[in-house]
Scaffold this motif. Structure first.
Motif, PDB file in Angstrom:
ATOM      1  N   LEU A 179       0.872  -1.163   0.000  1.00 21.76           N
ATOM      2  CA  LEU A 179       0.000   0.000   0.000  1.00 21.76           C
ATOM      3  C   LEU A 179       0.911   1.215   0.000  1.00 21.76           C
ATOM      4  O   LEU A 179       1.749   1.371   0.893  1.00 21.76           O
ATOM      5  N   VAL A 180       0.762   2.059  -1.020  1.00 20.15           N
ATOM      6  CA  VAL A 180       1.624   3.222  -1.180  1.00 20.15           C
ATOM      7  C   VAL A 180       0.789   4.479  -0.999  1.00 20.15           C
ATOM      8  O   VAL A 180      -0.223   4.657  -1.682  1.00 20.15           O
ATOM      9  N   GLU A 181       1.205   5.328  -0.065  1.00 20.81           N
ATOM     10  CA  GLU A 181       0.545   6.613   0.133  1.00 20.81           C
ATOM     11  C   GLU A 181       1.239   7.629  -0.757  1.00 20.81           C
ATOM     12  O   GLU A 181       2.424   7.925  -0.580  1.00 20.81           O
ATOM     13  N   MET A 182       0.495   8.141  -1.727  1.00 23.00           N
ATOM     14  CA  MET A 182       1.058   9.069  -2.693  1.00 23.00           C
ATOM     15  C   MET A 182       1.154  10.468  -2.085  1.00 23.00           C
ATOM     16  O   MET A 182       0.465  10.796  -1.120  1.00 23.00           O
ATOM     17  N   ALA A 183       2.000  11.309  -2.652  1.00 19.55           N
ATOM     18  CA  ALA A 183       2.214  12.664  -2.137  1.00 19.55           C
ATOM     19  C   ALA A 183       0.940  13.499  -2.179  1.00 19.55           C
ATOM     20  O   ALA A 183       0.774  14.414  -1.376  1.00 19.55           O
ATOM     21  N   GLU A 184       0.026  13.175  -3.072  1.00 26.66           N
ATOM     22  CA  GLU A 184      -1.214  13.937  -3.187  1.00 26.66           C
ATOM     23  C   GLU A 184      -2.233  13.588  -2.103  1.00 26.66           C
ATOM     24  O   GLU A 184      -3.230  14.277  -1.953  1.00 26.66           O
ATOM     25  N   GLY A 185      -2.007  12.477  -1.373  1.00 27.79           N
ATOM     26  CA  GLY A 185      -2.858  12.145  -0.247  1.00 27.79           C
ATOM     27  C   GLY A 185      -3.731  10.917  -0.408  1.00 27.79           C
ATOM     28  O   GLY A 185      -4.456  10.563   0.504  1.00 27.79           O
ATOM     29  N   PHE A 186      -3.681  10.226  -1.524  1.00 31.76           N
ATOM     30  CA  PHE A 186      -4.472   9.013  -1.694  1.00 31.76           C
ATOM     31  C   PHE A 186      -3.576   7.793  -1.557  1.00 31.76           C
ATOM     32  O   PHE A 186      -2.353   7.879  -1.640  1.00 31.76           O
ATOM     33  N   VAL A 187      -4.189   6.646  -1.321  1.00 35.82           N
ATOM     34  CA  VAL A 187      -3.461   5.387  -1.138  1.00 35.82           C
ATOM     35  C   VAL A 187      -3.805   4.460  -2.291  1.00 35.82           C
ATOM     36  O   VAL A 187      -4.964   4.323  -2.676  1.00 35.82           O
ATOM     37  N   VAL A 188      -2.786   3.797  -2.856  1.00 31.61           N
ATOM     38  CA  VAL A 188      -2.979   2.872  -3.963  1.00 31.61           C
ATOM     39  C   VAL A 188      -2.243   1.570  -3.655  1.00 31.61           C
ATOM     40  O   VAL A 188      -1.192   1.576  -3.013  1.00 31.61           O
ATOM     41  N   ARG A 189      -2.831   0.468  -4.086  1.00 33.09           N
ATOM     42  CA  ARG A 189      -2.186  -0.837  -3.931  1.00 33.09           C
ATOM     43  C   ARG A 189      -1.359  -1.118  -5.173  1.00 33.09           C
ATOM     44  O   ARG A 189      -1.814  -0.916  -6.298  1.00 33.09           O
ATOM     45  N   GLY A 190      -0.137  -1.590  -4.967  1.00 31.97           N
ATOM     46  CA  GLY A 190       0.727  -1.879  -6.097  1.00 31.97           C
ATOM     47  C   GLY A 190       1.878  -2.770  -5.688  1.00 31.97           C
ATOM     48  O   GLY A 190       1.898  -3.339  -4.601  1.00 31.97           O
ATOM     49  N   ARG A 191       2.855  -2.879  -6.578  1.00 37.29           N
ATOM     50  CA  ARG A 191       4.017  -3.729  -6.356  1.00 37.29           C
ATOM     51  C   ARG A 191       5.260  -2.858  -6.395  1.00 37.29           C
ATOM     52  O   ARG A 191       5.382  -1.971  -7.230  1.00 37.29           O
ATOM     53  N   VAL A 192       6.182  -3.103  -5.484  1.00 36.72           N
ATOM     54  CA  VAL A 192       7.454  -2.388  -5.458  1.00 36.72           C
ATOM     55  C   VAL A 192       8.527  -3.344  -5.950  1.00 36.72           C
ATOM     56  O   VAL A 192       8.645  -4.463  -5.454  1.00 36.72           O
ATOM     57  N   MET A 193       9.302  -2.914  -6.945  1.00 41.88           N
ATOM     58  CA  MET A 193      10.366  -3.759  -7.487  1.00 41.88           C
ATOM     59  C   MET A 193      11.481  -3.905  -6.464  1.00 41.88           C
ATOM     60  O   MET A 193      11.790  -2.970  -5.737  1.00 41.88           O
ATOM     61  N   GLY A 194      12.057  -5.088  -6.432  1.00 42.61           N
ATOM     62  CA  GLY A 194      13.133  -5.372  -5.496  1.00 42.61           C
ATOM     63  C   GLY A 194      12.835  -6.644  -4.742  1.00 42.61           C
ATOM     64  O   GLY A 194      11.792  -7.270  -4.931  1.00 42.61           O
ATOM     65  N   PRO A 195      13.747  -7.059  -3.864  1.00 44.36           N
ATOM     66  CA  PRO A 195      13.501  -8.271  -3.082  1.00 44.36           C
ATOM     67  C   PRO A 195      12.317  -8.036  -2.138  1.00 44.36           C
ATOM     68  O   PRO A 195      12.274  -7.022  -1.443  1.00 44.36           O
ATOM     69  N   PRO A 196      11.358  -8.961  -2.112  1.00 46.46           N
ATOM     70  CA  PRO A 196      10.156  -8.757  -1.293  1.00 46.46           C
ATOM     71  C   PRO A 196      10.435  -8.506   0.188  1.00 46.46           C
ATOM     72  O   PRO A 196       9.729  -7.740   0.821  1.00 46.46           O
ATOM     73  N   VAL A 197      11.482  -9.118   0.725  1.00 46.19           N
ATOM     74  CA  VAL A 197      11.787  -8.920   2.145  1.00 46.19           C
ATOM     75  C   VAL A 197      12.525  -7.613   2.398  1.00 46.19           C
ATOM     76  O   VAL A 197      12.701  -7.212   3.540  1.00 46.19           O
ATOM     77  N   GLY A 198      12.983  -6.924   1.355  1.00 48.18           N
ATOM     78  CA  GLY A 198      13.737  -5.683   1.506  1.00 48.18           C
ATOM     79  C   GLY A 198      12.887  -4.433   1.443  1.00 48.18           C
ATOM     80  O   GLY A 198      13.415  -3.324   1.489  1.00 48.18           O
TER      81      GLY A 198
END
Length: 137
Positions: free
Chosen positions: A85-104
Motif C-alpha cells: 500500500l503506497v501513500e502518494m504525495a497527493e494524499g491518496f493510497v494505492v495498492r501496487g508492487r514495489v520492485m526489489g527483493p520482497p523482504v527488503g
C-alpha cells in the motif's frame, strides 16, 4: 409508462468517468480524483468517502509516494512477490508492487512510479527512490 430519456445516453455526473476511460490512462502516470467540495484525494471512487459528493475531477499524480504497508505473497504466483500500500504525495493510497527483493521493502520507504499498469496484474509498479541499506554486502 414510457420515458423518452431512458433510451438516450447521458454523461456521468462529475469527471469521474475520465478515470475509467482507457484512452485517458497513460503508462507513466496514475490518474486519481479530487472532490470539488472538500478537496479529498482518492483513487478510483464514484463518491467522495468524506462528504459523499459526486463531483470529482480527475488529476494526474506526480508518481512519488511512501510505502505504508508491504507484505509478501506466495499464492497464485511462481515466485514470492510483494503487495504494498503506497501513500502518494497527493494524499491518496494505492495498492501496487514495489520492485526489489520482497523482504527488503519496508514501511516508510520512499518510492517512485515505474509503470502505471503491470501487464500481468494490472496494478501500478513502483521502484525504490533510496537504495536500501545492505548490511550483508
Amino acid at each position: 409508462m414510457y420515458h423518452h430519456s431512458a433510451s438516450t445516453s447521458h454523461p456521468a455526473a462529475g469527471s469521474a468517468a475520465g478515470v475509467l476511460d482507457p484512452a485517458a490512462d497513460s503508462k507513466d502516470a496514475i490518474l486519481f480524483q479530487r472532490c470539488t467540495w472538500c478537496g479529498t484525494a482518492m483513487y478510483h471512487r464514484l463518491l467522495c468517502p468524506v462528504c459523499q459528493g459526486s463531483e470529482l475531477r480527475t488529476e494526474r499524480s506526480e508518481g512519488v509516494g511512501t510505502v505504508r504497508h508491504s507484505t509478501v505473497v506466495h499464492r497464485n504466483t511462481p515466485a514470492a512477490r510483494n503487495v504494498s500500500l503506497v501513500e502518494m504525495a497527493e494524499g491518496f493510497v494505492v495498492r501496487g508492487r514495489v520492485m526489489g527483493p520482497p523482504v527488503g521493502i519496508h514501511s516508510g520507504d520512499r518510492v517512485r512510479l515505474s509503470t502505471a499498469k503491470d501487464p500481468v496484474r494490472g496494478e501500478p509498479v513502483f521502484q525504490l527512490v533510496d537504495e536500501p541499506y545492505r548490511a550483508w554486502t
